[in-house]
Motif scaffolding. Sequence first.
Motif, PDB file in Angstrom:
ATOM      1  N   TRP A  49      46.337 129.912 -61.546  1.00 16.29           N
ATOM      2  CA  TRP A  49      46.284 131.332 -61.338  1.00 16.29           C
ATOM      3  C   TRP A  49      46.994 132.086 -62.383  1.00 16.29           C
ATOM      4  N   LEU A  50      48.278 131.522 -62.760  1.00 12.90           N
ATOM      5  CA  LEU A  50      48.998 131.977 -63.953  1.00 12.90           C
ATOM      6  C   LEU A  50      48.281 131.895 -65.092  1.00 12.90           C
ATOM      7  N   GLU A  51      47.493 130.831 -65.414  1.00 13.09           N
ATOM      8  CA  GLU A  51      46.598 130.723 -66.762  1.00 13.09           C
ATOM      9  C   GLU A  51      45.484 131.750 -66.580  1.00 13.09           C
ATOM     10  N   ILE A  52      45.059 131.922 -65.578  1.00 12.35           N
ATOM     11  CA  ILE A  52      43.983 133.145 -65.619  1.00 12.35           C
ATOM     12  C   ILE A  52      44.398 134.421 -65.947  1.00 12.35           C
ATOM     13  N   ILE A  53      45.714 134.779 -65.446  1.00 12.09           N
ATOM     14  CA  ILE A  53      46.273 136.064 -65.694  1.00 12.09           C
ATOM     15  C   ILE A  53      46.669 136.049 -67.310  1.00 12.09           C
ATOM     16  N   ARG A  54      47.269 134.830 -68.014  1.00  9.36           N
ATOM     17  CA  ARG A  54      47.696 134.876 -69.248  1.00  9.36           C
ATOM     18  C   ARG A  54      46.102 134.961 -70.296  1.00  9.36           C
ATOM     19  N   GLU A  55      45.069 134.314 -69.790  1.00  7.22           N
ATOM     20  CA  GLU A  55      44.048 134.122 -70.548  1.00  7.22           C
ATOM     21  C   GLU A  55      43.360 135.755 -70.640  1.00  7.22           C
ATOM     22  N   GLN A  56      43.346 136.369 -69.623  1.00 11.69           N
ATOM     23  CA  GLN A  56      42.890 137.898 -69.696  1.00 11.69           C
ATOM     24  C   GLN A  56      43.980 138.834 -70.320  1.00 11.69           C
ATOM     25  N   GLY A  57      45.265 138.171 -70.921  1.00 11.53           N
ATOM     26  CA  GLY A  57      45.988 139.245 -71.726  1.00 11.53           C
ATOM     27  C   GLY A  57      46.991 140.292 -70.615  1.00 11.53           C
ATOM     28  N   ILE A  58      47.176 140.082 -69.418  1.00  9.56           N
ATOM     29  CA  ILE A  58      47.764 140.651 -68.608  1.00  9.56           C
ATOM     30  C   ILE A  58      49.150 140.112 -68.340  1.00  9.56           C
ATOM     31  N   ASN A  59      50.084 140.988 -68.259  1.00  9.35           N
ATOM     32  CA  ASN A  59      51.294 140.686 -67.625  1.00  9.35           C
ATOM     33  C   ASN A  59      51.335 140.468 -66.148  1.00  9.35           C
ATOM     34  N   ALA A  60      52.146 139.297 -65.873  1.00  9.24           N
ATOM     35  CA  ALA A  60      52.210 138.768 -64.649  1.00  9.24           C
ATOM     36  C   ALA A  60      52.726 139.682 -63.690  1.00  9.24           C
ATOM     37  N   ASP A  61      53.483 140.674 -64.026  1.00 12.35           N
ATOM     38  CA  ASP A  61      54.160 141.645 -63.281  1.00 12.35           C
ATOM     39  C   ASP A  61      53.086 142.785 -62.701  1.00 12.35           C
ATOM     40  N   ARG A  62      51.723 142.450 -63.276  1.00 15.25           N
ATOM     41  CA  ARG A  62      50.735 143.653 -62.798  1.00 15.25           C
ATOM     42  C   ARG A  62      49.902 143.060 -61.591  1.00 15.25           C
ATOM     43  N   ILE A  63      50.219 141.654 -61.469  1.00 16.96           N
ATOM     44  CA  ILE A  63      49.252 141.061 -60.338  1.00 16.96           C
ATOM     45  C   ILE A  63      50.432 140.846 -59.120  1.00 16.96           C
ATOM     46  N   SER A  64      49.965 141.039 -57.888  1.00 15.66           N
ATOM     47  CA  SER A  64      50.528 140.896 -56.910  1.00 15.66           C
ATOM     48  C   SER A  64      49.667 139.925 -55.914  1.00 15.66           C
ATOM     49  N   PHE A  65      50.381 138.795 -55.338  1.00 16.02           N
ATOM     50  CA  PHE A  65      49.442 137.976 -54.368  1.00 16.02           C
ATOM     51  C   PHE A  65      49.732 138.252 -52.884  1.00 16.02           C
ATOM     52  N   ILE A 102      47.881 145.460 -58.840  1.00 16.06           N
ATOM     53  CA  ILE A 102      46.748 145.225 -58.081  1.00 16.06           C
ATOM     54  C   ILE A 102      47.138 143.817 -57.442  1.00 16.06           C
ATOM     55  N   ALA A 103      46.933 143.942 -55.904  1.00 14.14           N
ATOM     56  CA  ALA A 103      46.979 142.942 -55.118  1.00 14.14           C
ATOM     57  C   ALA A 103      45.725 142.184 -54.881  1.00 14.14           C
ATOM     58  N   VAL A 104      46.028 140.448 -54.980  1.00 15.31           N
ATOM     59  CA  VAL A 104      44.714 139.988 -54.691  1.00 15.31           C
ATOM     60  C   VAL A 104      44.885 138.855 -53.740  1.00 15.31           C
ATOM     61  N   ASN A 105      44.210 138.811 -52.682  1.00 13.99           N
ATOM     62  CA  ASN A 105      44.465 138.176 -51.580  1.00 13.99           C
ATOM     63  C   ASN A 105      44.410 136.545 -51.790  1.00 13.99           C
ATOM     64  N   ARG A 106      45.350 135.728 -50.993  1.00  9.10           N
ATOM     65  CA  ARG A 106      45.329 134.533 -51.151  1.00  9.10           C
ATOM     66  C   ARG A 106      45.425 133.713 -49.569  1.00  9.10           C
ATOM     67  N   SER A 107      44.325 133.088 -49.063  1.00  6.86           N
ATOM     68  CA  SER A 107      44.280 132.389 -47.795  1.00  6.86           C
ATOM     69  C   SER A 107      44.897 131.005 -47.930  1.00  6.86           C
ATOM     70  N   VAL A 108      44.976 130.333 -46.886  1.00  2.84           N
ATOM     71  CA  VAL A 108      45.547 128.697 -46.940  1.00  2.84           C
ATOM     72  C   VAL A 108      44.295 128.037 -47.538  1.00  2.84           C
ATOM     73  N   ALA A 109      43.159 128.241 -47.063  1.00  2.00           N
ATOM     74  CA  ALA A 109      42.149 127.630 -47.541  1.00  2.00           C
ATOM     75  C   ALA A 109      42.120 127.455 -49.142  1.00  2.00           C
ATOM     76  N   GLU A 110      42.582 128.411 -49.924  1.00  2.00           N
ATOM     77  CA  GLU A 110      42.625 128.462 -51.353  1.00  2.00           C
ATOM     78  C   GLU A 110      43.865 128.174 -51.833  1.00  2.00           C
ATOM     79  N   PHE A 111      45.019 128.198 -51.011  1.00  2.00           N
ATOM     80  CA  PHE A 111      46.343 127.848 -51.595  1.00  2.00           C
ATOM     81  C   PHE A 111      46.479 126.652 -52.181  1.00  2.00           C
ATOM     82  N   PRO A 112      47.290 126.365 -53.452  1.00  2.00           N
ATOM     83  CA  PRO A 112      47.160 125.113 -54.047  1.00  2.00           C
ATOM     84  C   PRO A 112      47.662 124.076 -53.382  1.00  2.00           C
TER      85      PRO A 112
END
Length: 719
Positions: free
Chosen positions: A569-585, A550-560
Motif C-alpha cells: 500500500w505504501l509503495e503504491i502511494i510513493r510511486e504516485q508521488g503522494i505524501n502518505a498523510d494525504r491518504i486515510s485508510f 482522501i479515505a480509502v476503504n479496507r476490509s478484512v478480506a484485503e487486509f495484509p
Amino acid sequence: MIDSKVRAIVSSLSSTRGEDFFNTIVQALSQAIDAEHTYVAELSDDYSVATTVAYAHDQEICENFSYELADTPCANVCEDSICVYNGDAQAAYPKDELLVEMGVDSYVGAPLKDSKGQVQGILIALFSAPLEDIHSVESLFLLFSGLISGELERRNTQGHLNIKEMMVDALEEGVVLTDQYSRIIYVNPAFTRITGYSLSEATGQTPGSLLKSGLHDDDFYRAMWHNLNADGFWSGEILNRKKSGETYTEWLSIQRFTEPESNSNHYIAVFHDISDLKQAQQKVQLHEHYDLLTNLPNRQLLLERIEQQLLLLQQQDRKAAVMLISIDNFRDLNSSMGHHVGDLILQKVARRLETNLRQTDTLARYAGDEFVLLLPMLEDITTVETVAAKVLDAIRAPFMIEQSPIEITASIGIAVCPDDANETLTAIAKADQACNHAKASGKNTSQFFTEEMQQRSNYKMYLKNALTKALQEGALEVYYQPIVDLHNRQIEKCEALVRWQHEGKFISPMEFIPVAEEFQLAKDLGQLVLEKTCRQLQALDNAQCRPITIAVNRSVAEFPKAKRSHEDWLEIIREQGINADRISFEITESILAPENSEFTDYLSTLKKAGCTISLDDFGTGYSSLSYLRTFPIDNLKIDRSFVSDLEEDEEALTLVSTIIAMAKALGMKTIAEGVETRGQLQLLEELGCDYIQGFFFSRPLPEDKLVDYLQAFDYDFYL
C-alpha cells in the motif's frame, strides 16, 4: 576350522538387534581372522568416499571415520570385485596414506551388494603382516558379506516403507545357516523367538519343511531358487508359519556361499518379522478412505458411494438424498474454546448422528465442520424431512465437554437425486447451496435445494467473471464524497467509493463487493481504488485545489496476511508521488475482532508513515474500549443508522452524544455519516462532532466533477 569360526560369528550375532549388528559382526570378524583393523563402510553415490558404519581396531570398537577412495585398494572393491593383497599393500598403493598411518601390509576387501546387485558398501580387513591362510579370510568375507549386505538393505527398506514408528533398531533378526542340502546347521535365538522353534528342533530340518505356510504356489519358490542359484542372492517378502500355526510375513535375505574346506555351497538367511509393518500399511490404506478424527468415511469414500448410488438410480425408479450438515458458528467456537474442544465436539457429533442411521446410509466427514449424510434408495421423499429433523434435534441436545454442557446448532442443505443432480459433485454443490441458504435464513434449520438458489449462484458466478474482467481492464470508477470540517467549515476530506457500470447499468457495491471478497478479488479491487485515488489527488493539486485527505476503504478480506504486505500500500502511494498523510485508510469494526489482533502492527506502520486510520460504521460491531485503545485509530465514523434517527429518537441522540464524548476522551475525531437534513447538521454541531459526510452537502462525485465542486464550495450556501 572355518565352521567353528562361522559358528562363533553367528553366535555373537544371535542376540544382536538394530544398529548393534554392525559393531558385533565387525568385532566378531576381527577376532575370527585376527585382523588389526576391520570395518564395514557405506559408499557415497559416486563411489568417491567411504564412511564406516562399524570399525574395530585390535578387536575393539572405535570411532567411525570417512576417507576418499581414490588411489586405494578399496576403489577396486567398489568396482564390484573382491580385493586381496597378501603383503606389500603399501607398495601397491603408495598414495594411500591410510595404509601407512595404520601400518598395513596385507589387505582383504569385499563388496556389499544390495538385492539388485549394486555395490552399496565394502567389508575391509587390514593386517600388519602377510597371512598364512588368506583363503579362510576370503571365504569368511564371501560368507558374511551377504549377511551384512542384507542388513544394510534392510535398514534402507524400512525407510522405503515410510513407517516412522517402526525403526530399524526396534527389530530383531533371525539368522539361519544351512548346508548344501539346505539342512539347518544353526539358528540364533531371534529365530526361536520369531518362529517358536528351538535350535534342537530346527537342526537337520529344511526351512521349507519347517516354516512353509502353504500360501505360496510352486512358481513362487521356483522363481526364488532360480534367482538364488543364478545370482547367489535373493531377498523379498514371504509368508511363513510359526510353530503355533500362526502365519506371519517376513522380509527374507538369502546369501549363497562356498565353504572352502568342503568346496560345497552353503546358505545363510537373515529375516525379520514385518507383520506389524504390513498391518501399518493396511492402516494407511484404511486412512485413505476414513477420517482420522471421527473414524467416519472421508470425502473420497463418500464421493465413490454417491457415484455408485447414482448409477443404481438409473436402473431403478427411486431417489436418493445428499444432506450436507454444517455446524453453525463453529469457527467462533474454535476461537473461543480452543481447537481441542472443537475436535471433541466433531467426534461427539459423529457418534450421535451414527445412532440415527439405517444400515444402508453413509455418514461422512466432508470437510472441517461439514458432514454429509447419503440416504440411498428412497421410496418416499418425506423420509428426508424426518431424518433432517432428527439430525437437528440430535445436534441441539447439549454435549458434555470436559464436564461442561455445550449447546450448538447446525444448518442442513439437501439435494435430491436425480431430480436436482445426476452427477456426484453437482449433488454436493447443490446441497452446499441449500445449506448456505439455511444459514442465511437464521441457521438451525434445513433447506431443500431450489432453482432460485441455482439462479442466485449462477448470478454470483456471472458477477465474479465480469468483475474479474473489469478489474483486468480497469473498467471500475471511483467516486468521491466530500467530508466537511465543522470547525473551519471547509472540505478537509473525501471518501473514495468504487462504482461499477456494467452493460449500461450500475451494479450496487452491496452486490459486487461481497463477491470480490468471496473470490479473492478484494486485493485487486483495493489496489485499483488506491491507485485511482492517488492520481485524483495529483489532479486536485494540479488544479490548485485546497489540499485534502482522501479515505480509502479496507476490509478484512484485503487486509495484509503476510508481515510486510502493508508495504504494498505504501509503495503504491510513493510511486504516485503522494505524501502518505494525504491518504486515510478506513477499516471496519470486524478488524477489531480478537482473532485479528496481529493487524495492530500493520496499522501502526501505516500510521507511522503518515497515513490516518478511520474506523467505519462505529457502534455496529466490536465496540469494546479495550479494542479501540489497542488499535491506532484516529477517527471514529458514526454509522448512518444512528444519524438518521437523531431528530426523532432520544436514544439515538444519547448514543451519538456518547460516541462523540468517548472519542474525545480517547483523543479521536468523529465523522458523522449519512447526514441529510439541516436539523441533523445542527444537532451534530451542538454535540461537538468534528466532521460531516452525507447528501446534505453532496452525493458521491465522479472524478470530472470533484474539482469544480471543491473550488466552488461555500458552507453558508447550504444553511
